[in-house]
Structure formats: C-alpha cells, structure tokens
Design a protein around this motif. Structure first.
Motif, PDB file in Angstrom:
ATOM      1  N   UNK A 220       0.079  -0.681   6.030  1.00  0.00           N
ATOM      2  CA  UNK A 220       1.550  -0.615   5.953  1.00  0.00           C
ATOM      3  C   UNK A 220       2.026  -1.069   4.578  1.00  0.00           C
ATOM      4  N   UNK A 221       1.451  -2.195   4.100  1.00  0.00           N
ATOM      5  CA  UNK A 221       1.910  -2.749   2.824  1.00  0.00           C
ATOM      6  C   UNK A 221       1.552  -1.806   1.679  1.00  0.00           C
ATOM      7  N   UNK A 222       0.357  -1.198   1.736  1.00  0.00           N
ATOM      8  CA  UNK A 222      -0.025  -0.248   0.689  1.00  0.00           C
ATOM      9  C   UNK A 222       0.849   0.985   0.750  1.00  0.00           C
TER      10      UNK A 222
ATOM     11  N   UNK B  90      -2.111  -3.670   9.040  1.00  0.00           N
ATOM     12  CA  UNK B  90      -1.234  -4.528   8.233  1.00  0.00           C
ATOM     13  C   UNK B  90      -1.428  -4.220   6.754  1.00  0.00           C
ATOM     14  N   UNK B  91      -2.701  -4.106   6.320  1.00  0.00           N
ATOM     15  CA  UNK B  91      -2.987  -3.724   4.940  1.00  0.00           C
ATOM     16  C   UNK B  91      -2.415  -2.344   4.634  1.00  0.00           C
TER      17      UNK B  91
ATOM     18  N   UNK C 227       6.103  -6.859   9.991  1.00  0.00           N
ATOM     19  CA  UNK C 227       5.806  -6.227   8.707  1.00  0.00           C
ATOM     20  C   UNK C 227       6.428  -4.847   8.625  1.00  0.00           C
ATOM     21  N   UNK C 228       6.358  -4.105   9.742  1.00  0.00           N
ATOM     22  CA  UNK C 228       6.894  -2.749   9.749  1.00  0.00           C
ATOM     23  C   UNK C 228       8.399  -2.753   9.486  1.00  0.00           C
TER      24      UNK C 228
ATOM     25  N   UNK D 293      14.810   2.042  -1.227  1.00  0.00           N
ATOM     26  CA  UNK D 293      14.277   2.870  -2.317  1.00  0.00           C
ATOM     27  C   UNK D 293      14.682   4.325  -2.148  1.00  0.00           C
TER      28      UNK D 293
ATOM     29  N   UNK E  12      11.689   0.511   2.157  1.00  0.00           N
ATOM     30  CA  UNK E  12      11.565   1.962   1.977  1.00  0.00           C
ATOM     31  C   UNK E  12      12.925   2.623   2.008  1.00  0.00           C
TER      32      UNK E  12
ATOM     33  N   UNK F 110      -5.770  -5.465  -1.504  1.00  0.00           N
ATOM     34  CA  UNK F 110      -4.427  -5.008  -1.167  1.00  0.00           C
ATOM     35  C   UNK F 110      -3.408  -5.542  -2.174  1.00  0.00           C
TER      36      UNK F 110
ATOM     37  N   UNK G 177       8.985  -3.610   5.710  1.00  0.00           N
ATOM     38  CA  UNK G 177       8.611  -2.480   4.862  1.00  0.00           C
ATOM     39  C   UNK G 177       9.598  -1.332   5.031  1.00  0.00           C
TER      40      UNK G 177
ATOM     41  N   UNK H  72      -7.459 -11.278   8.572  1.00  0.00           N
ATOM     42  CA  UNK H  72      -6.853 -10.840   7.310  1.00  0.00           C
ATOM     43  C   UNK H  72      -7.124 -11.825   6.183  1.00  0.00           C
TER      44      UNK H  72
ATOM     45  N   UNK I 138      -3.651  -3.628  -5.319  1.00  0.00           N
ATOM     46  CA  UNK I 138      -2.996  -2.320  -5.241  1.00  0.00           C
ATOM     47  C   UNK I 138      -1.489  -2.478  -5.401  1.00  0.00           C
ATOM     48  N   UNK I 139      -0.916  -3.499  -4.740  1.00  0.00           N
ATOM     49  CA  UNK I 139       0.533  -3.704  -4.821  1.00  0.00           C
ATOM     50  C   UNK I 139       0.943  -3.985  -6.262  1.00  0.00           C
TER      51      UNK I 139
ATOM     52  N   UNK J  78       2.458  -6.972  13.176  1.00  0.00           N
ATOM     53  CA  UNK J  78       2.679  -5.619  12.667  1.00  0.00           C
ATOM     54  C   UNK J  78       4.130  -5.218  12.813  1.00  0.00           C
TER      55      UNK J  78
ATOM     56  N   UNK K 131       3.994   0.952   1.414  1.00  0.00           N
ATOM     57  CA  UNK K 131       5.190   0.587   0.652  1.00  0.00           C
ATOM     58  C   UNK K 131       4.953   0.757  -0.845  1.00  0.00           C
TER      59      UNK K 131
END
Lengths: 180, 120
Positions: free
Chosen positions: B86-88, B83-84, A53-54, A64, A61, A157, A57, A146, A160-161, A50, B90
């Motif tokens: 956080x990515x969503x 984890x899901x 990933x944080x 952007x 962010x 997921x 991201x 996951x 959605x992306x 996490x 973004x």
C-alpha cells in the motif's frame, strides 16, 4: 461472507464509475469511495493496521489526484471512443477473469488459509504466531513481522519511498531549468 | 458457481477493471486511476488468501492462551506484505501525478493521443 461480497461489489461498482465517468473530479471521488470500502473490507477481514494505512494513503492519493485534475478549469473531457480498442480491452479483461476463474478452482477455498492446525508445524505463519511474542515482544504480530522478522523488507520500502520523493522533486522543481 | 471462490473472483474482477482502464483509456488521470484500481485488486486478493473463517486480528491480548490464539488468528504474513505494498503504491502514485502535472504544463493536455501528435 454476504457482507464481504456486497462490499466487494461496491468496490467493483465504484471502480467502474471511476473508469467511465466523464468528469475527472467524479473519477477522483469515485476512486476515493472504492478505497474507503476497501479499508472497511480490511477491517472486516481482521486487519485493523491495514485499514488505518489504507485510509491515510487514500487521503493522500485523493489530494494528489485532485491537484492534478484541477489543472484544467473545465474538468470534463470529451471521450473519443475507438471501438476496436474498447472491444479488445473488454475481451482482454474478460479473458483475465475467465483464466482466473479456472485457476481459482484449484485453490483452497476462502476462509481456509495455508496454516496448519498443528502448532509445531513449520509453516511460516505458524512459526511467526508461535514464537513472535517471545522473540520480539510485540503483541501485534503484523508489526512483529514488519519491523522485526522482515525489517530489511521495511528498510527497502523506506528506500523506495525516498527514491520516489527524490523523483517527484526532480520532476516538478522549477529552478535549474535551462530550456530556451 | 462455487461460493468458496467467489470473493477471490470478485477481487480478480477489480484487477480486470483496472487493467481495462490502463489499456483502453486515453486520459492520463484515467490511466493513473486504473493503476490505483489494479493495486486495490491485488491487495484485496492477497488479503483474502490469509483470512480464516471467523478469524480474529493477529493481535494478542493478555487473556488469550497460545493454542487458542493460534487456531483463531488470521494469517499475519499477507497483512505485513500488503502494508508494504500500500505504501509503495502511494509512492508510485506521487511520481505518476508529478509526471502528469509536468506533461500538462508542457503540452496543455492530458490526452495521450494528442501528446503523440504534437511531436516534441
């Protein structure tokens, strides 16, 4: 525990600075600081995936938001405060915290997750931790959940992306516009 | 003040700050930032629910035995869900900034009350 509380207070402070700053670039930098502290908290709480990933991201962010904020030459703005709206917002936020405080009294304390000590118990976390290795062969249990146990979730997921990418492309593309 | 619920309460305060920004601010970028803060608060809260006192990361190395690992690892399920999330988050931020850029190109302002007065 003490370090965790200090880091959480830093996140709250950075969030308040981000919300109240008069310069949009200061806002964006403060939200970056809050996200970075959040990733340190994740690392402390035993979630290295996490934390990574944080950070990633967070950087995206930031890029952007800076791209959006520098559309103006002058990134400061004058805030015309409406006293009633501010008071109503503060009362609402305070009410949320008060209700959360009342509700949290019924919750199990921090540091005691809902995982039974008995290895044969049927709770979700125990099942994953007990059988994750032989069922998926993954040593990292977060990735086992996951990508194997909840792979459809991850497929959603990704959907959605890609939808958001299509949305962004549809919103900001220049060609094909027929406005007069 | 119960010390055991203090980290949860701090996470809820982060959520409250984000909610305040979304409801009260008139600048589009401030609203986007408010939604990001809401996201952070919710992720932090979920993460705290899965933590075990002095817990290890849920990664098994070769010299751990199974029973010991089960009693020392933190809960992997909230981590996978966050984890899901956080990515969503973004994805939603990308879409919101794209809309904000478009609105700025059309109306030349980020202030939502001015956009409302422009009427079309």
């Amino acid at each position: 525990m003490a370090i965790l509380i200090v880091l959480s207070l830093f996140v709250i402070l950075a969030a308040i600075v981000a919300v109240e700053a008069k310069d949009l670039l200061s806002t964006v930098i403060s939200i970056g600081a809050a996200g970075l502290m959040l990733s340190v908290i994740f690392l402390m709480l035993g979630a290295p995936d996490l934390a990574i990933t944080q950070v990633v991201v967070e950087v995206l962010c930031l890029v952007l938001l800076i791209r959006t904020a520098i559309l103006r030459e002058d990134t400061t703005f004058e805030a015309r405060r409406d006293r009633f709206i501010v008071a109503a917002g503060l009362v609402g936020a305070g009410l949320l915290v008060a209700v959360a405080y009342a509700a949290l009294q019924a919750m199990v304390g921090f540091g005691n997750p809902l995982m039974a000590a008995d290895p044969e118990s049927l709770t979700l976390a125990n099942q994953y931790l007990n059988h994750g290795l032989e069922k998926t062969g993954a040593a990292n249990y977060v990735m086992a959940v996951l990508l194997d146990f909840r792979a459809y979730d991850t497929l959603g997921e990704a959907t959605v992306i890609f939808c958001s990418i299509i949305g962004v492309y549809a919103v900001i593309r220049k060609v094909g516009k027929t406005t007069t | 003040m119960n010390l055991q619920t203090l980290p949860f309460l701090l996470a809820m305060i982060v959520v409250a700050v984000g909610l305040y920004a979304v409801v009260c601010k008139k600048n589009l970028i401030k609203i986007i930032v408010g939604i990001i803060i809401l996201d952070y608060g919710a992720n932090l809260f979920l993460m705290l629910t899965g933590y075990r006192e002095n817990g290890l990361a849920p990664i098994r190395t070769a010299n751990m035995n199974a029973d010991n690992f089960l009693n020392s690892s933190v809960d992997p399920v909230p981590q996978a869900l966050i984890l899901t999330s956080i990515v969503i988050g973004l994805g939603t931020v990308a879409l919101m900034t794209a809309l904000a850029i478009r609105i700025y190109e059309k109306y030349e302002t980020f202030d939502i009350s001015e956009i409302k007065q422009l009427k079309g």
